[in-house]
Design a protein around this motif. Sequence first.
Motif, PDB file in Angstrom:
ATOM      1  N   SER A 157     -19.345  -4.151   5.448  1.00 24.11           N
ATOM      2  CA  SER A 157     -17.922  -3.759   5.695  1.00 24.11           C
ATOM      3  C   SER A 157     -17.236  -4.261   4.153  1.00 24.11           C
ATOM      4  O   SER A 157     -17.494  -5.360   3.892  1.00 24.11           O
ATOM      5  N   TRP A 158     -16.445  -3.405   3.707  1.00 26.63           N
ATOM      6  CA  TRP A 158     -15.540  -3.875   2.537  1.00 26.63           C
ATOM      7  C   TRP A 158     -14.232  -3.300   3.016  1.00 26.63           C
ATOM      8  O   TRP A 158     -13.845  -2.126   3.191  1.00 26.63           O
ATOM      9  N   THR A 159     -13.251  -4.334   2.683  1.00 24.30           N
ATOM     10  CA  THR A 159     -11.508  -3.978   2.778  1.00 24.30           C
ATOM     11  C   THR A 159     -11.058  -4.445   1.634  1.00 24.30           C
ATOM     12  O   THR A 159     -11.126  -5.738   1.180  1.00 24.30           O
ATOM     13  N   SER A 160     -10.139  -3.629   0.886  1.00 23.00           N
ATOM     14  CA  SER A 160      -9.476  -3.789   0.014  1.00 23.00           C
ATOM     15  C   SER A 160      -7.909  -3.549   0.107  1.00 23.00           C
ATOM     16  O   SER A 160      -7.694  -2.572   0.779  1.00 23.00           O
ATOM     17  N   SER A 161      -7.011  -4.148  -0.253  1.00 19.72           N
ATOM     18  CA  SER A 161      -5.748  -3.722  -0.135  1.00 19.72           C
ATOM     19  C   SER A 161      -4.619  -4.393  -1.279  1.00 19.72           C
ATOM     20  O   SER A 161      -5.161  -5.492  -1.918  1.00 19.72           O
ATOM     21  N   ILE A 162      -3.582  -3.673  -1.524  1.00 17.63           N
ATOM     22  CA  ILE A 162      -2.459  -4.217  -2.283  1.00 17.63           C
ATOM     23  C   ILE A 162      -1.133  -3.984  -1.940  1.00 17.63           C
ATOM     24  O   ILE A 162      -0.869  -3.140  -1.367  1.00 17.63           O
ATOM     25  N   ARG A 163      -0.517  -5.169  -1.785  1.00 22.92           N
ATOM     26  CA  ARG A 163       1.032  -4.971  -1.564  1.00 22.92           C
ATOM     27  C   ARG A 163       1.878  -5.209  -2.668  1.00 22.92           C
ATOM     28  O   ARG A 163       1.784  -6.245  -3.268  1.00 22.92           O
ATOM     29  N   PHE A 164       3.000  -4.571  -2.741  1.00 24.87           N
ATOM     30  CA  PHE A 164       4.048  -4.597  -3.756  1.00 24.87           C
ATOM     31  C   PHE A 164       5.300  -4.903  -2.941  1.00 24.87           C
ATOM     32  O   PHE A 164       5.790  -4.003  -2.380  1.00 24.87           O
ATOM     33  N   ASN A 165       5.908  -5.789  -3.168  1.00 27.51           N
ATOM     34  CA  ASN A 165       7.374  -6.147  -2.708  1.00 27.51           C
ATOM     35  C   ASN A 165       8.435  -6.501  -3.823  1.00 27.51           C
ATOM     36  O   ASN A 165       8.205  -7.212  -4.787  1.00 27.51           O
ATOM     37  N   ARG A 166       9.446  -5.809  -3.491  1.00 26.75           N
ATOM     38  CA  ARG A 166      10.594  -5.983  -4.554  1.00 26.75           C
ATOM     39  C   ARG A 166      12.015  -6.298  -3.660  1.00 26.75           C
ATOM     40  O   ARG A 166      12.370  -5.428  -2.995  1.00 26.75           O
ATOM     41  N   SER A 167      12.443  -7.268  -4.279  1.00 24.12           N
ATOM     42  CA  SER A 167      13.906  -7.487  -3.786  1.00 24.12           C
ATOM     43  C   SER A 167      14.805  -7.454  -4.844  1.00 24.12           C
ATOM     44  O   SER A 167      14.380  -7.195  -5.995  1.00 24.12           O
ATOM     45  N   PHE A 168      16.034  -7.354  -4.359  1.00 21.25           N
ATOM     46  CA  PHE A 168      17.278  -7.148  -5.339  1.00 21.25           C
ATOM     47  C   PHE A 168      18.378  -8.177  -5.159  1.00 21.25           C
ATOM     48  O   PHE A 168      18.212  -9.000  -4.175  1.00 21.25           O
ATOM     49  N   LYS A 169      19.257  -8.116  -6.103  1.00 23.72           N
ATOM     50  CA  LYS A 169      20.177  -9.069  -6.003  1.00 23.72           C
ATOM     51  C   LYS A 169      21.145  -8.856  -5.109  1.00 23.72           C
ATOM     52  O   LYS A 169      21.562  -9.940  -4.286  1.00 23.72           O
ATOM     53  N   ASN A 170      21.235  -7.725  -4.520  1.00 27.25           N
ATOM     54  CA  ASN A 170      21.987  -7.345  -3.059  1.00 27.25           C
ATOM     55  C   ASN A 170      20.813  -7.621  -2.005  1.00 27.25           C
ATOM     56  O   ASN A 170      19.772  -6.876  -1.888  1.00 27.25           O
TER      57      ASN A 170
END
Length: 357
Positions: A157-170
């Motif tokens: 079994s092979w699992t790969s993931s990528i997550r991108f989080n972006r916050s703002f001044k607000n």
Amino acid sequence: IYVDAYGLNNEMNTSTDEDGNTYWYSTNEYRHGIPKVLKSGVYYNDMIGKNTKVTLNYTYGKSSLASDVNTASQYFLSDTTYRTDKFQSSSSDNQSHSLNFSIKETLDSLTEIFIESKYKNASAQRSSTESNSFRSLEDVETRTTAIDNKANSDNSSWTSSIRFNRSFKNRDRWFSAYYKFDKNDDSSDGILKSDEHYIIYTGIPDSSINQKKISSGKEMAHYASVNYTQPLSIKVKLNFTFDYSQSSRKKTKLALDFSGVNYDLENTNYSNIFKTERAISRFGTKFIYSLKKYSFTLGARWRQVDAANTNEVTGEKISQTVKNILPLAYYNYKFSGSEEHTSELQSRFGISYAVFC
């Protein structure tokens, strides 16, 4: 704690039988015998610079177990009395390799990326025998049964993931994107021998099974999602979500009867090839009105599911498409303490249709 710190949530043992079914178990689930267990690994967790966190580990596991059990039972019934002598013998050998890697990169004070990849290979060899002797009150053997079962399996079994989080001044504005890929391959083969022999009751025919099963499976899945929250004012926000998943699995089972020389007689009653495909699309939006004491959410979600099952032996295919719209409403009230009260209302309506071919 260490499981979370080093990403070791794929450390469970797996075994796949001759039917291709994969089981998860831990080394303390043995019923008889004293298991021999070996587990070792290398674990690395460090910060590279101020913004990069890396986790890397490798684990090797090996276990074996052999047991013999003798059981004698006496049965007293209204019309007869008999005794059974049972002997059971089993052995198993399991081996696994696990490799986990993750990296968390903080691009700036508002942006971060998390990448994770996990691979595991598990193999197992198992064998078991069981023999039963049925005896009358006069200690005369009337019937015997014998079962011999051997199975080998291999699962990757092979699992790969990528997550991108972006916050703002607000702080009420937020964006997140996620992608995950899964791939599983399994194969197994086993031989089952079963014999039942009547000694006294010659009018009852004996039964015998000598069959080999070969199974293999391949599965691949993709999942992607996007989540964005846009504030319109201090009290009002809009939220948009979209996700899409696609999976495909092919399962092959082959049953071969013993011809007297080799296992070369295909048993079509227990042989098949099935392929399953599924795709799910979902989109949702929410209107959020919040104050210090309470908040109210109103929105809707749309979903479409496309599924197809194909019997590649007969060519029969069943396809189905389902569409739903799910309105939703939430009301949340905060009391003076830490308690919260939430009311939720959801309803669903939609259309569905199936196509058979």
